[in-house]
Design a protein around this motif. Structure first.
Motif, PDB file in Angstrom:
ATOM      1  N   ILE A 177      30.643  77.033  54.284  1.00  0.00           N
ATOM      2  CA  ILE A 177      30.405  78.488  54.346  1.00  0.00           C
ATOM      3  C   ILE A 177      31.661  79.126  53.743  1.00  0.00           C
ATOM      4  O   ILE A 177      32.716  79.196  54.384  1.00  0.00           O
ATOM      5  N   ILE A 178      31.513  79.518  52.490  1.00  0.00           N
ATOM      6  CA  ILE A 178      32.693  79.876  51.696  1.00  0.00           C
ATOM      7  C   ILE A 178      33.537  80.970  52.349  1.00  0.00           C
ATOM      8  O   ILE A 178      34.768  80.914  52.354  1.00  0.00           O
ATOM      9  N   GLN A 179      32.871  81.987  52.916  1.00  0.00           N
ATOM     10  CA  GLN A 179      33.645  83.097  53.510  1.00  0.00           C
ATOM     11  C   GLN A 179      34.530  82.622  54.659  1.00  0.00           C
ATOM     12  O   GLN A 179      35.554  83.233  54.957  1.00  0.00           O
ATOM     13  N   ARG A 180      34.136  81.558  55.343  1.00  0.00           N
ATOM     14  CA  ARG A 180      34.900  81.117  56.517  1.00  0.00           C
ATOM     15  C   ARG A 180      35.989  80.090  56.161  1.00  0.00           C
ATOM     16  O   ARG A 180      36.921  79.901  56.944  1.00  0.00           O
ATOM     17  N   CYS A 181      35.844  79.423  55.044  1.00  0.00           N
ATOM     18  CA  CYS A 181      36.844  78.407  54.677  1.00  0.00           C
ATOM     19  C   CYS A 181      38.156  79.082  54.314  1.00  0.00           C
ATOM     20  O   CYS A 181      38.187  79.966  53.463  1.00  0.00           O
ATOM     21  N   TYR A 182      39.244  78.664  54.949  1.00  0.00           N
ATOM     22  CA  TYR A 182      40.545  79.249  54.602  1.00  0.00           C
ATOM     23  C   TYR A 182      41.500  78.225  54.003  1.00  0.00           C
ATOM     24  O   TYR A 182      42.699  78.462  53.894  1.00  0.00           O
ATOM     25  N   GLY A 183      40.956  77.094  53.616  1.00  0.00           N
ATOM     26  CA  GLY A 183      41.728  76.173  52.790  1.00  0.00           C
ATOM     27  C   GLY A 183      42.676  75.247  53.503  1.00  0.00           C
ATOM     28  O   GLY A 183      43.574  74.674  52.875  1.00  0.00           O
ATOM     29  N   CYS A 184      42.473  75.023  54.808  1.00  0.00           N
ATOM     30  CA  CYS A 184      43.447  74.209  55.555  1.00  0.00           C
ATOM     31  C   CYS A 184      43.508  72.769  55.051  1.00  0.00           C
ATOM     32  O   CYS A 184      44.513  72.085  55.225  1.00  0.00           O
ATOM     33  N   GLY A 185      42.438  72.296  54.467  1.00  0.00           N
ATOM     34  CA  GLY A 185      42.452  70.966  53.857  1.00  0.00           C
ATOM     35  C   GLY A 185      42.127  69.817  54.789  1.00  0.00           C
ATOM     36  O   GLY A 185      42.107  68.661  54.365  1.00  0.00           O
ATOM     37  N   ARG A 186      41.858  70.103  56.061  1.00  0.00           N
ATOM     38  CA  ARG A 186      41.639  68.988  56.999  1.00  0.00           C
ATOM     39  C   ARG A 186      40.380  68.199  56.668  1.00  0.00           C
ATOM     40  O   ARG A 186      40.306  66.992  56.900  1.00  0.00           O
ATOM     41  N   CYS A 187      39.363  68.865  56.143  1.00  0.00           N
ATOM     42  CA  CYS A 187      38.125  68.144  55.809  1.00  0.00           C
ATOM     43  C   CYS A 187      38.352  67.181  54.640  1.00  0.00           C
ATOM     44  O   CYS A 187      37.716  66.125  54.569  1.00  0.00           O
ATOM     45  N   LEU A 188      39.262  67.534  53.747  1.00  0.00           N
ATOM     46  CA  LEU A 188      39.484  66.701  52.554  1.00  0.00           C
ATOM     47  C   LEU A 188      39.902  65.292  52.955  1.00  0.00           C
ATOM     48  O   LEU A 188      39.439  64.299  52.382  1.00  0.00           O
ATOM     49  N   SER A 189      40.778  65.218  53.939  1.00  0.00           N
ATOM     50  CA  SER A 189      41.334  63.912  54.277  1.00  0.00           C
ATOM     51  C   SER A 189      40.434  63.091  55.192  1.00  0.00           C
ATOM     52  O   SER A 189      40.640  61.887  55.325  1.00  0.00           O
ATOM     53  N   VAL A 190      39.438  63.714  55.810  1.00  0.00           N
ATOM     54  CA  VAL A 190      38.608  62.914  56.733  1.00  0.00           C
ATOM     55  C   VAL A 190      37.317  62.409  56.089  1.00  0.00           C
ATOM     56  O   VAL A 190      36.637  61.566  56.673  1.00  0.00           O
ATOM     57  N   CYS A 191      36.974  62.906  54.919  1.00  0.00           N
ATOM     58  CA  CYS A 191      35.705  62.484  54.315  1.00  0.00           C
ATOM     59  C   CYS A 191      35.796  61.018  53.884  1.00  0.00           C
ATOM     60  O   CYS A 191      36.595  60.676  53.011  1.00  0.00           O
ATOM     61  N   PRO A 192      34.997  60.137  54.470  1.00  0.00           N
ATOM     62  CA  PRO A 192      35.117  58.714  54.119  1.00  0.00           C
ATOM     63  C   PRO A 192      34.588  58.405  52.723  1.00  0.00           C
ATOM     64  O   PRO A 192      34.829  57.320  52.199  1.00  0.00           O
ATOM     65  N   TYR A 193      33.874  59.336  52.124  1.00  0.00           N
ATOM     66  CA  TYR A 193      33.287  59.090  50.795  1.00  0.00           C
ATOM     67  C   TYR A 193      33.948  59.925  49.696  1.00  0.00           C
ATOM     68  O   TYR A 193      33.460  59.981  48.577  1.00  0.00           O
ATOM     69  N   ASP A 194      35.011  60.612  50.049  1.00  0.00           N
ATOM     70  CA  ASP A 194      35.771  61.375  49.060  1.00  0.00           C
ATOM     71  C   ASP A 194      34.887  62.373  48.293  1.00  0.00           C
ATOM     72  O   ASP A 194      34.978  62.491  47.072  1.00  0.00           O
ATOM     73  N   ARG A 195      34.046  63.065  49.022  1.00  0.00           N
ATOM     74  CA  ARG A 195      33.099  63.976  48.363  1.00  0.00           C
ATOM     75  C   ARG A 195      33.619  65.421  48.264  1.00  0.00           C
ATOM     76  O   ARG A 195      33.019  66.250  47.597  1.00  0.00           O
ATOM     77  N   ILE A 196      34.709  65.728  48.956  1.00  0.00           N
ATOM     78  CA  ILE A 196      35.120  67.141  49.042  1.00  0.00           C
ATOM     79  C   ILE A 196      36.251  67.436  48.055  1.00  0.00           C
ATOM     80  O   ILE A 196      37.210  66.677  47.941  1.00  0.00           O
ATOM     81  N   ARG A 197      36.093  68.541  47.361  1.00  0.00           N
ATOM     82  CA  ARG A 197      37.122  68.988  46.416  1.00  0.00           C
ATOM     83  C   ARG A 197      37.740  70.290  46.939  1.00  0.00           C
ATOM     84  O   ARG A 197      37.074  71.053  47.653  1.00  0.00           O
ATOM     85  N   ALA A 198      38.977  70.547  46.533  1.00  0.00           N
ATOM     86  CA  ALA A 198      39.618  71.828  46.864  1.00  0.00           C
ATOM     87  C   ALA A 198      39.634  72.674  45.601  1.00  0.00           C
ATOM     88  O   ALA A 198      40.123  72.225  44.557  1.00  0.00           O
ATOM     89  N   MET A 199      39.078  73.863  45.686  1.00  0.00           N
ATOM     90  CA  MET A 199      39.048  74.770  44.534  1.00  0.00           C
ATOM     91  C   MET A 199      40.095  75.866  44.748  1.00  0.00           C
ATOM     92  O   MET A 199      39.940  76.709  45.633  1.00  0.00           O
TER      93      MET A 199
END
Ligand code: SF4
Ligand code: SF4
Length: 417
Positions: A177-199
């Protein structure tokens, strides 16, 4: 110009307990430093009890921003820092207006917009992924770790056109949910399939300049990475005369070690060209981590210890951020810097600028949002129910949470537990 905010709703009789608590905050008038004819926000910086709420430089959920602003205004914060977006600024002001309609004597906090000069600043990024690329049976650790509830995923059954003969499969739907994401990055490191990018992105200076001429914007904060003054200079020039409309210009920066002080002095020289108001240095210890735990606050306090010992630091107020939470005041006290006017162990008078306290105050972000957010999330989610003032019981609970954070800095006496 942004549309005028909606008029506040009629007050409910059951706001009595909220009014009683917030009126005591509004009635609290700390002793002014002799000769202090500055605005109350600056008087707070001079005393060392300034408190800023950080809504999040990238957090753009207007409903939450509005409610957070309402609650923390009642709790007596001096400033509310938000994304440099017209609708978010309007949401902050609407929250402040509603707070003032409940307790007319409440102090109106300054409204600050946060921008960046460099896309490498972590506060200005959004997570992104395509849920169709996720294995449907993923346990979704990204959703669990997100402190902003900014990831929502649902496993759905997919049937072929011929329901009888086509195989049934499943997939994940939803995403960030783009409006709620504030870029903390915690999801990036927990994804076991490396699917998340930081824009990453940089706020548009022209849009920022338009915001700065609004009468309901009082301050700007420029996030800089400390990796050179070129990008700061470019942004500063792009903002042009608009910066002379605000009362305060803040610069948020990380601790870059020995080079930090030279960098700050270079930035200060650039700003002298047009800034007419006050200036503030935000010492960003461990960005976006205050909700993680007690120790997150160490880095910003140690940044403060380093800088306050340097006589050649630039003029201006100094404020902590990045990892701040309920323990920050204790850490500052242990370092001898809470509302201190002289360095621990010395009698040397603070001689730089107009401020008295070596550290002007504290900005609270993730931790402040977490403790009030817990209450906000209990409210019914139907349309029209998201205004916390329509739920006086929740408003009182949220205010008590906010006071537990703001109170120890301000030194409010006798507040209800
Ligand atoms: S970056 Fe942080 S706020 Fe954004 S979706 Fe990931 S965990 Fe949530
Ligand atoms: S953890 Fe990664 S793979 Fe799993 S749902 Fe989240 S983004 Fe998709």
């Amino acid at each position: 110009m942004a549309a005028a905010p909606a008029p506040p709703p009629p007050l409910l009789a059951s706001h009595a307990a909220v009014r009683a608590a917030a009126s005591r905050v509004a009635a609290y008038r700390p002793i002014r430093v002799a000769g202090d004819d500055h605005p109350p926000q600056v008087a707070a910086l001079r005393r060392g009890d300034w408190v800023k709420l950080i809504c999040g430089a990238s957090f753009e959920d207007a409903a939450d921003v509005r409610n957070l602003s309402l609650v923390y205004t009642l709790a007596g914060v001096d400033c509310i820092d938000c994304a440099a977006d017209a609708s978010v600024v309007s949401a902050v002001n609407e929250g402040i207006d509603v707070a003032a309609s409940i307790v007319p004597s409440v102090q109106r906090p300054w409204v600050m917009v946060s921008v960046n000069d460099d896309c490498r600043d972590l506060h200005f990024r959004k997570a992104e992924f395509d849920p169709e690329e996720c294995p449907p049976d993923c346990s979704k650790p990204c959703e669990k770790v997100c402190p902003a509830d900014a990831i929502s995923l649902k496993r759905v059954i997919v049937r072929g056109e011929h329901a009888q003969s086509d195989p049934v499969s499943d997939k994940l739907e939803g995403g960030v949910i783009i409006q709620r994401c504030y870029g903390c990055g915690r999801c990036l490191s927990v994804c076991p399939y490396d699917r998340i990018r930081a824009m990453s992105y940089v706020r548009d200076p022209a849009t920022t300049a338009e915001l700065l001429i609004r009468s309901d914007v009082d301050a700007i904060e420029i996030h800089t990475t400390g990796k050179g003054t070129g990008m700061f200079n470019t942004l500063w020039n792009s903002l042009g005369e608009s910066v002379s409309n605000v009362k305060l210009v803040a610069v948020s920066l990380p601790n870059a070690g020995k080079s930090t002080i030279d960098f700050m002095n270079a930035i200060y020289t650039i700003m002298q060209s047009r800034a007419e108001g006050y200036n503030l240095w935000q010492l960003d210890g461990r960005p976006m981590s205050g909700d993680i735990g007690r120790g997150a606050t160490r880095e910003t306090v140690s940044f403060a210890v380093d800088l306050t010992s340097l006589p050649d630091r630039p003029p201006g107020f100094y404020q902590l951020a990045g990892g701040t939470n309920l323990h920050t005041v204790d850490y500052l006290k242990k370092a001898g810097l809470f509302k201190a006017r002289t360095l621990p162990g010395t009698t040397t008078s603070e001689k730089i600028g107009s401020q008295e306290a070596l550290i002007g105050g504290i900005a609270y972000g993730g931790y402040a949002r977490k403790i009030v957010g817990r209450v906000l999330h209990k409210m019914p989610s139907q349309v029209g129910c998201m205004r916390i003032e329509n739920h006086p019981g929740y408003l009182l609970e949220a205010l008590q949470e906010a006071l537990s954070l703001v109170g120890p800095v301000k030194g409010y006496p006798d507040l209800p537990k």
